[in-house]
Design an enzyme around this catalytic site. Structure first.
Site, PDB file in Angstrom:
ATOM      1  N   ASP A  17      14.476   2.055   3.478  1.00 19.34           N
ATOM      2  CA  ASP A  17      15.434   1.193   4.172  1.00 19.34           C
ATOM      3  C   ASP A  17      16.373   0.452   3.234  1.00 19.34           C
ATOM      4  O   ASP A  17      17.396  -0.082   3.677  1.00 19.34           O
ATOM      5  CB  ASP A  17      14.694   0.176   5.041  1.00 19.34           C
TER       6      ASP A  17
ATOM      7  N   GLN B 254      12.949  11.865   7.500  1.00 22.65           N
ATOM      8  CA  GLN B 254      13.615  11.098   6.434  1.00 22.65           C
ATOM      9  C   GLN B 254      12.640  10.608   5.377  1.00 22.65           C
ATOM     10  O   GLN B 254      13.050  10.198   4.293  1.00 22.65           O
ATOM     11  CB  GLN B 254      14.301   9.865   7.044  1.00 22.65           C
ATOM     12  N   ARG B 255      11.367  10.612   5.680  1.00 23.08           N
ATOM     13  CA  ARG B 255      10.382   9.982   4.804  1.00 23.08           C
ATOM     14  C   ARG B 255       9.626  10.969   3.917  1.00 23.08           C
ATOM     15  O   ARG B 255       8.752  10.562   3.147  1.00 23.08           O
ATOM     16  CB  ARG B 255       9.372   9.200   5.642  1.00 23.08           C
TER      17      ARG B 255
END
Length: 312
Positions: free
Chosen positions: A90, A238-239
């Site tokens: 993030d 995304q991770r």
């Protein structure tokens, strides 16, 4: 786990963690199952510190984001020799320009935008891509610029649905015939709330974000958009995967810096990247407030300069 050369060989190309660690629960709210099956949170931080003393552990390097570093600060205040290393996709930790993991997530999100543009162009559709970002819209902003999206919706700017409708209509009825929207999971309409569901999983936050893209699709249809709309939620894609070269280098730099800080006994500090330097900052400073997108920042001006609509 003893981190020998054999154990760490090749991990620079792997995502995730070989340690299998998580901040779920954490030492201050450790999940304990009662005889009746009910889960309660127990503070086991003193046990943790005593156990580290017994094992002769001289220092702890805690790798993680905002939640992990809040645990670091609390352990430091209890006398634990601890150093923080910022890792979160993030990019929402203050005091550092970047956290490692972020650039890899941006590359994955940008690749998704690129692929969706193909479908949008070919079939004259409105494509919505939902990416991660609870309070900070960094992934959405970077992916929208890099991927050439027409609309970017971030948590920092509650959006005006009427302005989105206007932009979509101009795009779909004009020569372009399509539109691409990137929306962060924490984005919300003006006067509205984030889209989430309640979580009963013990040790996790009480709400799980997700569905902002679907909510936007429904809003657009309710406003009379006749073009085909398709929503993709990128989620945990995304991770994972192979880290980008930037993240590999940044993680390596931060790892070396963290060990230097241990040798110098700079406890209660977090490694931070301030271009072009790696420095030490108080963990307390890093977690004082989240690193949010500043609405008049150079990057936002760049986005507006290329015509990206934020529906302000």
């Amino acid at each position: 786990m003893e981190l020998t050369n054999d154990k760490i060989a090749g991990i620079h190309v792997r995502g995730g963690t070989i340690l299998g660690t998580t901040n779920k629960g954490g030492p201050f709210a450790w999940p304990v199952k009662q005889k009746n099956g009910k889960m309660i949170a127990k503070d086991r931080s003193d046990e943790l510190i005593n156990r580290m003393d017994e094992l002769g552990i001289e220092a702890v390097i805690n790798i993680g984001g905002d939640g992990s570093q809040k645990i670091s600060q609390k352990l430091f205040e209890k006398g634990c020799n601890i150093i923080g290393v910022p890792k979160t996709i993030d990019n929402d930790l203050s005091a550092t320009d970047y956290t490692f993991g972020f650039q890899t997530a941006v590359e994955i999100a940008t690749d998704a935008v690129d692929k969706l543009v193909t479908t949008a162009f070919s079939h004259h559709r409105v494509m919505i891509l939902e990416v991660m970002g609870r309070e900070a819209g960094w992934i959405a902003l970077h992916a929208a610029i890099a991927g050439g999206a027409e609309i970017c919706l971030i948590p920092e700017i509650p959006y005006d649905i009427k302005k989105i409708v206007k932009t979509v209509n101009e795009r779909t009825t004009g020569d372009s015939g399509f539109a691409n929207i990137v929306i962060a999971e924490g984005a919300r309409p003006k006067g509205g709330k984030m889209t989430y569901k309640r979580s009963n999983e013990f040790g996790h936050e009480k709400i799980k974000l997700g569905g902002a893209g679907i909510a936007l699709e429904n809003q657009l249809q309710e406003e009379g958009i006749h073009a085909d709309i398709r929503t993709t939620i990128l989620g945990h894609l995304q991770r994972g995967g192979i880290p980008s070269a930037f993240d590999r280098i940044l993680a390596t730099q931060m790892g070396v810096k963290a060990f230097e800080m241990v040798l110098n006994k700079q406890y209660g500090q977090m490694v931070a990247y301030r271009h072009p330097d790696l420095i030490a900052v108080p963990i307390k400073q890093a977690i004082a407030e989240p690193n949010l997108v500043q609405l008049n920042s150079p990057l936002m001006e760049t986005a507006r300069g290329v015509g990206i609509q934020f529906a302000e």
